[in-house]
Design a protein around this motif. Sequence first.
Motif, PDB file in Angstrom:
ATOM      1  N   ARG A  48      26.656  -9.933  28.364  1.00  0.00           N
ATOM      2  CA  ARG A  48      25.999  -8.639  28.130  1.00  0.00           C
ATOM      3  C   ARG A  48      26.529  -7.982  26.859  1.00  0.00           C
ATOM      4  NH1 ARG A  48      27.221  -4.581  31.425  1.00  0.00           N
ATOM      5  NH2 ARG A  48      29.239  -5.558  31.887  1.00  0.00           N
ATOM      6  N   TYR A  49      27.847  -8.077  26.660  1.00  0.00           N
ATOM      7  CA  TYR A  49      28.450  -7.446  25.481  1.00  0.00           C
ATOM      8  C   TYR A  49      27.972  -8.124  24.198  1.00  0.00           C
ATOM      9  CZ  TYR A  49      31.703  -5.696  29.055  1.00  0.00           C
ATOM     10  OH  TYR A  49      32.267  -5.115  30.171  1.00  0.00           O
ATOM     11  N   ALA A  50      27.971  -9.432  24.161  1.00  0.00           N
ATOM     12  CA  ALA A  50      27.553 -10.160  22.961  1.00  0.00           C
ATOM     13  C   ALA A  50      26.073  -9.919  22.661  1.00  0.00           C
ATOM     14  CB  ALA A  50      27.829 -11.649  23.127  1.00  0.00           C
ATOM     15  N   GLU A  51      25.267  -9.879  23.689  1.00  0.00           N
ATOM     16  CA  GLU A  51      23.836  -9.669  23.477  1.00  0.00           C
ATOM     17  C   GLU A  51      23.563  -8.283  22.909  1.00  0.00           C
ATOM     18  OE1 GLU A  51      22.483 -10.485  27.376  1.00  0.00           O
ATOM     19  OE2 GLU A  51      22.610 -12.680  27.144  1.00  0.00           O
TER      20      GLU A  51
ATOM     21  N   PHE B  21      32.601 -21.095   9.352  1.00  0.00           N
ATOM     22  CA  PHE B  21      33.511 -19.968   9.533  1.00  0.00           C
ATOM     23  C   PHE B  21      34.871 -20.546   9.879  1.00  0.00           C
ATOM     24  CE2 PHE B  21      35.564 -16.508  11.821  1.00  0.00           C
ATOM     25  CZ  PHE B  21      35.300 -15.432  10.983  1.00  0.00           C
ATOM     26  N   GLY B  22      35.826 -20.405   8.965  1.00  0.00           N
ATOM     27  CA  GLY B  22      37.048 -21.185   9.057  1.00  0.00           C
ATOM     28  C   GLY B  22      38.109 -20.679  10.003  1.00  0.00           C
ATOM     29  N   THR B  23      38.405 -19.384   9.989  1.00  0.00           N
ATOM     30  CA  THR B  23      39.562 -18.881  10.732  1.00  0.00           C
ATOM     31  C   THR B  23      39.134 -18.347  12.088  1.00  0.00           C
ATOM     32  OG1 THR B  23      40.588 -18.265   8.636  1.00  0.00           O
ATOM     33  CG2 THR B  23      41.557 -17.372  10.635  1.00  0.00           C
ATOM     34  N   THR B  24      39.378 -19.127  13.109  1.00  0.00           N
ATOM     35  CA  THR B  24      39.074 -18.720  14.475  1.00  0.00           C
ATOM     36  C   THR B  24      40.371 -18.469  15.233  1.00  0.00           C
ATOM     37  OG1 THR B  24      38.979 -21.028  15.163  1.00  0.00           O
ATOM     38  CG2 THR B  24      36.910 -19.989  14.485  1.00  0.00           C
TER      39      THR B  24
ATOM     40  N   LEU C 211      35.507 -12.853  16.840  1.00  0.00           N
ATOM     41  CA  LEU C 211      35.679 -12.614  18.272  1.00  0.00           C
ATOM     42  C   LEU C 211      34.608 -13.310  19.106  1.00  0.00           C
ATOM     43  CD1 LEU C 211      36.584  -8.852  17.959  1.00  0.00           C
ATOM     44  CD2 LEU C 211      38.103 -10.588  18.922  1.00  0.00           C
ATOM     45  N   LEU C 212      33.416 -13.458  18.545  1.00  0.00           N
ATOM     46  CA  LEU C 212      32.318 -14.103  19.273  1.00  0.00           C
ATOM     47  C   LEU C 212      32.188 -15.581  18.941  1.00  0.00           C
ATOM     48  CD1 LEU C 212      29.468 -11.413  19.016  1.00  0.00           C
ATOM     49  CD2 LEU C 212      31.171 -11.708  20.822  1.00  0.00           C
ATOM     50  N   ASN C 213      33.218 -16.166  18.362  1.00  0.00           N
ATOM     51  CA  ASN C 213      33.107 -17.543  17.880  1.00  0.00           C
ATOM     52  C   ASN C 213      32.678 -18.525  18.976  1.00  0.00           C
ATOM     53  OD1 ASN C 213      33.708 -19.580  15.668  1.00  0.00           O
ATOM     54  ND2 ASN C 213      35.012 -20.356  17.316  1.00  0.00           N
ATOM     55  N   ASP C 214      33.120 -18.313  20.204  1.00  0.00           N
ATOM     56  CA  ASP C 214      32.795 -19.252  21.284  1.00  0.00           C
ATOM     57  C   ASP C 214      31.514 -18.894  22.026  1.00  0.00           C
ATOM     58  OD1 ASP C 214      35.031 -20.764  20.727  1.00  0.00           O
ATOM     59  OD2 ASP C 214      36.315 -19.622  22.090  1.00  0.00           O
ATOM     60  N   TRP C 215      30.856 -17.841  21.624  1.00  0.00           N
ATOM     61  CA  TRP C 215      29.569 -17.489  22.231  1.00  0.00           C
ATOM     62  C   TRP C 215      28.522 -18.494  21.759  1.00  0.00           C
ATOM     63  CZ3 TRP C 215      25.483 -13.796  20.121  1.00  0.00           C
ATOM     64  CH2 TRP C 215      24.528 -13.505  21.086  1.00  0.00           C
ATOM     65  N   PRO C 216      27.758 -19.099  22.630  1.00  0.00           N
ATOM     66  CA  PRO C 216      26.831 -20.164  22.221  1.00  0.00           C
ATOM     67  C   PRO C 216      25.813 -19.733  21.160  1.00  0.00           C
ATOM     68  CG  PRO C 216      27.123 -20.178  24.593  1.00  0.00           C
ATOM     69  CD  PRO C 216      27.812 -18.949  24.095  1.00  0.00           C
ATOM     70  N   GLU C 217      25.500 -18.438  21.092  1.00  0.00           N
ATOM     71  CA  GLU C 217      24.462 -17.974  20.163  1.00  0.00           C
ATOM     72  C   GLU C 217      25.035 -17.482  18.828  1.00  0.00           C
ATOM     73  OE1 GLU C 217      21.395 -18.384  21.154  1.00  0.00           O
ATOM     74  OE2 GLU C 217      22.125 -19.079  23.111  1.00  0.00           O
TER      75      GLU C 217
END
Length: 649
Positions: free
Chosen positions: A160-163, A57-60, A203-209
């Motif tokens: 919580r939001y990402a999950e 995923f290129g554009t962060t 938006l969730l690019n840095d979320w580990p999952e």
Amino acid sequence: MSRQPLGWYVRRLRRMSPTELILRARDTGRRTAWAYQQVRPGQTTAAQLPLRKELTFGTTLPAHTACAVPEDARKAVIRTADAIMAGNLEVLGVERTDLKEPDWFRDPITGRRSDPAQYVFKLNHRNEEAVGNIKQVWELSRHHHLTQLAAAWFLTHDDRYAERVADHLNDWWRTNPFLSGVHWAGGIEIGIRLISWTWIRRLLNDWPEITDLFEHNELALRQIYWHQRYLAAFQSHGSSANNHVIAEAAGQLVAACAFPWFTKSTRWRQDATALLEKELDANTFPSGVNRELATDYHRFVSELGLYAALEADWAGHPLSQQTWDLLTSTLDVAAAIVDTTLRPPRQGDDDEGMVLVLDPPDIHHWSAFLSLGAAAVGAAPWWPDSPPTATSFIVGSLVDGQQPDRPAVRPDHFEDAGLTILRSNDAGPEIWCRGDAGPHGFLSIAAHAHSDALSLEVRVDGVDVLADPGTYCYHGEEEWRNYFRSTIAHNTVEVANAEQSTWGGPFLWLRGATGKVRRHAPDTWEAEHDGYRVGDSPVTHRRTAVLDHGVLRVEDRLDAASDVRIAWHLGPEVSVELDRSTGRLEWPTGSAVVELPAGLTWTAHHGGDDPLLGWYSPRFGRKVPITTLIGAGNLSADQAAVSTFRFRS
């Protein structure tokens, strides 16, 4: 309302060109042939996806972008996200409380639930008995509530939001396999979903999952592939090539740029680019006004084009300068036509369609739209100020530079669209007046037009004084759908108890009035239309409006004698005392005296159903009573019917 009657299909076919009929026949054959490709809920498929070797995923988003979002905007995003986490969200006028574990197929208005396993092309989504109110069912599956949760995670890193996002996406992907159920019935829905998924991933690019949710998730990969394959095969044609085809092309382009993971991604991107550039040009007047002449669709199409163009830029495949110039002109139009409170005209249909929702959606205020435009192309010197939003900061973090060659001063007249704005030029409250004298709508069906030729809309410091009625509904309430687009529901003249334009269905017009501006100056608008130049007694209606020193004088003339009804719809904050042909108007911040044509009989109507008069829709799905003044009688040839509004601060 159930399924459409046979007569509707006949009328609809008559509005199609031979080329469109051929294309639709081809699509019908393909829909039949694709039945064997349907994947039913719970069914496993052994078909291998045509994936490329590297899935990236290129554009962060740049580091520290979240820190730059203003605190008020940040708090608003989190507040909305917390309500969604609790299961609560207003969707098209309906308070939903079931969003912890939503049923993607249930209509909250009627309680009806469509069959998730039905082959989509055998499912009549226009049949309310089978699917409920389709707008409600579709809206939640645009996944705007998930982009808002993803934005909250981006600002807080609260897992919580990402999950919750992951839970809902996996559930939707699992329960809506290829060509099963009502969510495959519209390309516009598919295109918008692809844009939502792109921004969720960003938006969730840095979320580990995050890679487990997208790149390493068979459900996600298949859905992204299926959505793009659908859009490549089925496109809106001919009389339906309005905002729908723009959404289809924009969604395909965004996904092909953001997720170039498939062997056909390059071809999909190239085809979507060509289609988007072609259809944006076809859907836009040279002035920059959207040809549907439904103001909020102007915003919707502009946003679709803007997000697609930005995504293409970020992927290294920029759109042409001509397309960027067109998109910039649509934003300059938006900045030019708003009133002092940044509210646009309420012309034509408005179903509150959104492209990307990160902030709490402020439906009837274009401030967020203008902030996005300023971040994307730069604000011209005459643009009104608009407070920054989380969206404008986040999108703006990826943008460098602004578009050149802007209008030197704010335009107030768009001749090709028949749109004119008169404004008071003295030191008092802003009196804003919108005149309508353009084409009826776009393409042969003019789907989102209203019967509103020569209608006026007047505000004083943003307060509706002479109000456009709005939209209220699309499906399920035919009487209300017809009222809100009727001639008598607008501030214009009805002649001989007839409609200016003739409808043939909820999104189908058989004949449309065409307006023409005869004269325009900063304080004067004179126009006419041909909607009554039919039958044995053709009549031309001409109207002149002059706004000068706090006084609006409106003069109506016919070129042949006829019975008329002149309607003045007062805004929901306005009360009136009517004494024969004189009215005293009051609202919390001002007042006015209106002198009405004495030769007509004037009556006041407030939220009535016999006749249906005195209603205003503040937003889609809601209606409130207002007061409507109706002047009825006979107007002789070239007799002037003059209404004079004297405003006081």
